[in-house]
Design an enzyme around this catalytic site. Structure first.
Site, PDB file in Angstrom:
ATOM      1  N   SER A   1      -1.230   5.912  -3.796  1.00  0.00           N
ATOM      2  CA  SER A   1      -2.055   5.719  -2.617  1.00  0.00           C
ATOM      3  C   SER A   1      -3.422   5.203  -2.989  1.00  0.00           C
ATOM      4  O   SER A   1      -3.868   5.302  -4.130  1.00  0.00           O
ATOM      5  CB  SER A   1      -2.166   7.014  -1.838  1.00  0.00           C
ATOM      6  OG  SER A   1      -3.278   7.724  -2.326  1.00  0.00           O
ATOM      7  N   LYS A   2      -4.068   4.658  -1.969  1.00  0.00           N
ATOM      8  CA  LYS A   2      -5.363   4.035  -2.187  1.00  0.00           C
ATOM      9  C   LYS A   2      -6.428   5.073  -2.469  1.00  0.00           C
ATOM     10  O   LYS A   2      -7.488   4.767  -2.966  1.00  0.00           O
ATOM     11  CB  LYS A   2      -5.738   3.225  -0.949  1.00  0.00           C
ATOM     12  CG  LYS A   2      -4.592   2.320  -0.567  1.00  0.00           C
ATOM     13  CD  LYS A   2      -4.949   1.266   0.439  1.00  0.00           C
ATOM     14  CE  LYS A   2      -3.723   0.357   0.556  1.00  0.00           C
ATOM     15  NZ  LYS A   2      -3.846  -0.771   1.376  1.00  0.00           N
ATOM     16  N   ARG A   3      -6.140   6.327  -2.129  1.00  0.00           N
ATOM     17  CA  ARG A   3      -7.195   7.333  -2.201  1.00  0.00           C
ATOM     18  C   ARG A   3      -7.376   7.928  -3.592  1.00  0.00           C
ATOM     19  O   ARG A   3      -8.417   8.441  -3.915  1.00  0.00           O
ATOM     20  CB  ARG A   3      -6.911   8.457  -1.192  1.00  0.00           C
ATOM     21  CG  ARG A   3      -7.715   8.293   0.081  1.00  0.00           C
ATOM     22  CD  ARG A   3      -7.113   9.103   1.196  1.00  0.00           C
ATOM     23  NE  ARG A   3      -5.845   8.514   1.639  1.00  0.00           N
ATOM     24  CZ  ARG A   3      -4.763   9.210   1.929  1.00  0.00           C
ATOM     25  NH1 ARG A   3      -4.764  10.508   1.824  1.00  0.00           N
ATOM     26  NH2 ARG A   3      -3.660   8.609   2.333  1.00  0.00           N
ATOM     27  N   ASP A   4      -6.366   7.837  -4.408  1.00  0.00           N
ATOM     28  CA  ASP A   4      -6.428   8.589  -5.659  1.00  0.00           C
ATOM     29  C   ASP A   4      -7.170   7.907  -6.804  1.00  0.00           C
ATOM     30  O   ASP A   4      -7.215   8.432  -7.897  1.00  0.00           O
ATOM     31  CB  ASP A   4      -5.008   8.957  -6.109  1.00  0.00           C
ATOM     32  CG  ASP A   4      -4.303   9.785  -5.049  1.00  0.00           C
ATOM     33  OD1 ASP A   4      -4.997  10.567  -4.389  1.00  0.00           O
ATOM     34  OD2 ASP A   4      -3.090   9.625  -4.871  1.00  0.00           O
TER      35      ASP A   4
ATOM     36  N   TYR B   1      -5.406   0.637  -7.861  1.00  0.00           N
ATOM     37  CA  TYR B   1      -5.899  -0.736  -7.885  1.00  0.00           C
ATOM     38  C   TYR B   1      -5.923  -1.314  -9.294  1.00  0.00           C
ATOM     39  O   TYR B   1      -6.245  -0.609 -10.254  1.00  0.00           O
ATOM     40  CB  TYR B   1      -7.309  -0.803  -7.282  1.00  0.00           C
ATOM     41  CG  TYR B   1      -7.318  -0.483  -5.817  1.00  0.00           C
ATOM     42  CD1 TYR B   1      -6.978  -1.457  -4.881  1.00  0.00           C
ATOM     43  CD2 TYR B   1      -7.630   0.791  -5.364  1.00  0.00           C
ATOM     44  CE1 TYR B   1      -6.967  -1.168  -3.528  1.00  0.00           C
ATOM     45  CE2 TYR B   1      -7.615   1.096  -4.011  1.00  0.00           C
ATOM     46  CZ  TYR B   1      -7.278   0.116  -3.102  1.00  0.00           C
ATOM     47  OH  TYR B   1      -7.248   0.397  -1.764  1.00  0.00           O
TER      48      TYR B   1
END
Ligand code: GLU
Length: 482
Positions: free
Chosen positions: A252-255, A259
């Site tokens: 996920s993008k939050r962890d 990226y």
């Protein structure tokens, strides 16, 4: 027929590894088939636009070597390649659908829709646009448009029947039309939605194969209704399975680990990232694990794409990164390590020696500062470190060793690794001491820790004569004052 694929990112931020993988496979397939790889920027959703994100896309693709044949900066006969610059192309297609009864003008306001949504929800139903504006008389439509009323154009999805398509990975996907919403094709600001633009663009750009994340799987039947309404040939669809953090969570993008840029910042090298990501959801059909981009291009086939989600294993990536580092020569290693040398304050030290001691040990480049910090700041170490069973040393032995070593090194005509080596080992032989017994206290005094990359001679060379002597003397002094 020439294969034409496209990577169609929205400029909304950094490059998610899932997107990077889509770009990579899209490129590899086109190149494997001798076809064209096209870059298209999907910026119709101005609310999601992030300043600088377009540069991130160019930079990341260039960085990993995915050269596009046509694109915003490159041109090509199907341009422009930025959706906002194609803005005027979409309305005529939507109007064509309106004429054919496959789409219609809708004047419902946000507030009206909200009321109807709330009503539906109160009844426990999921709200779907109710085709309220489907049968407005022609005169009324024209009058309201002429009056400047705000409107959208919606797809007119049949009430019955089913919409379907065939996906290379997921097989035949079908949904009942009764479950589909009349999606907006042209928004009130005149911009197309992604849902409409992707169909028009893929068709008008001659895209033969659409490869993208599986979040579009559910919408693709609706896109196919559009292809059918226009009487256009459909592209081949390949929806890619998710990249997972573990069995149940998406990367996920939050962890902070989703990226491409996260990994570059952590000191991973791009070739290893690309190599690792290429194997998340694709396998070459043999045991090979290491691939350059050219080798991937040769090996890639749609048949190797996996049907089950891939688990991203950072330990595996780290292992692979370390393997890439082991293959580097001194020049390559130093080029990558330089920034970290600077950060650690060892950039003026002998880079050949640094290479020699670090290259076998570093797994990711960002580990370097911690590994070499002792060269800059002598740790405040405990004198117990001088006691070591294997080397047969204790404080007393260490004191005697340092007493002999200090004058020996002080008198050296040059500060040369071979010379330091020969003198130290010569001294051990002369005193009938194990090499380890002599070298242990020297290393502790110089490094202030028991585990260091490199041995005593290498550390001495890196520190230089003055600093080495200072540390040895300090060690002796501390032992004497114990
Ligand atoms: N613009 C979409 C995205 O960034 C791409 C979808 C597609 O490839 O069709 O998710």
């Amino acid at each position: 027929m020439e294969v034409r694929t496209r990577f169609a990112p929205s400029p909304t931020g950094y490059m998610h590894l899932g997107n990077l993988r889509s770009a990579l496979y899209t490129y590899l397939f086109a190149k494997h088939e001798g076809g064209k790889f096209i870059l298209r920027l999907e910026d119709t959703d101005q609310n999601r636009y992030v300043e600088g994100a377009v540069d991130v896309i160019y930079r990341t693709l260039s960085d990993i070597g995915l050269k596009w044949d046509e694109g915003p900066d490159k041109g090509g006969q199907y341009g422009p390649y930025i959706q906002s610059e194609r803005k005027d192309m979409y309305l005529p297609y939507a109007q064509e659908l309106v004429k054919a009864g496959k789409a219609y003008y809708c004047f419902c306001t946000k507030e009206e829709l909200e009321v109807r949504r709330a009503e539906a929800e109160a009844k426990g139903e999921t709200f779907k646009y109710d085709k309220h504006c489907l049968n407005l008389p022609q005169e009324e439509i024209q009058r309201r448009i002429a009056n400047g009323e705000s409107y959208v154009i919606r797809q007119n999805v049949p009430l019955t029947g089913e919409a379907s398509f065939d996906d290379v990975i997921y097989g035949h996907i079908k949904v009942d039309c009764s479950e589909l919403d009349d999606m907006i094709l042209i928004k009130a600001d005149g911009m197309p939605t992604y849902n409409f633009a992707n169909v028009i663009d893929d068709h008008t750009m001659g895209i033969t194969h659409v490869m993208r994340g599986n979040e579009y799987l559910a919408s693709t039947p609706k896109y196919n209704l559009l292809y059918e309404a226009f009487g256009w040939e459909k592209p081949v669809y390949i929806h890619l399975t998710n990249i997972m953090r573990d069995a149940t969570h998406k990367l996920s993008k939050r962890d902070g680990d989703a990226y491409y840029e996260d990994y570059i910042a952590k000191g991973y090298i791009r070739e290893a990232i690309v190599n690792y990501v290429s194997l998340l959801g694709w396998n070459p059909g043999d045991e090979r694990e290491f691939f350059t981009l050219d080798e991937l291009t040769q090996a890639f086939s749609l048949g190797g794409l996996s049907k089950s989600p891939a688990i991203f294993d950072v330990n595996k990536l780290t292992w692979m990164n370390a393997e890439y580092i082991r293959m580097m020569n001194e020049q390559e290693f130093t080029a990558h390590a330089k920034a970290y040398y600077r950060q650690a304050g060892v950039d003026a030290m002998d880079s050949s020696v640094l290479w020699r001691i670090l290259q076998p040990r570093v797994e990711i480049f960002s580990q370097i500062p911690d590994m070499v910090d002792f060269l800059v700041n002598l740790p405040d170490y405990e004198l117990e470190l001088y006691t070591n069973k294997k080397s047969k040393t204790d404080s007393e032995v260490s004191k005697n060793v340092l007493k002999m070593v200090i004058p020996l090194l002080e008198q050296l005509p040059q500060w040369d690794e071979t010379l330091i080596h020969d003198r130290l080992l010569g001294l051990a032989a002369e005193k009938e001491m194990k090499n380890g017994t002599l070298l242990w206290p020297v290393r502790i005094a110089m490094a202030g820790k028991t585990v260091t990359p490199g041995g005593a001679m290498e550390i001495a060379v890196l520190l230089g004569k003055d600093e080495t002597m200072r540390r040895l003397k300090l060690g002796l002094e501390r032992l004497e004052n114990e």
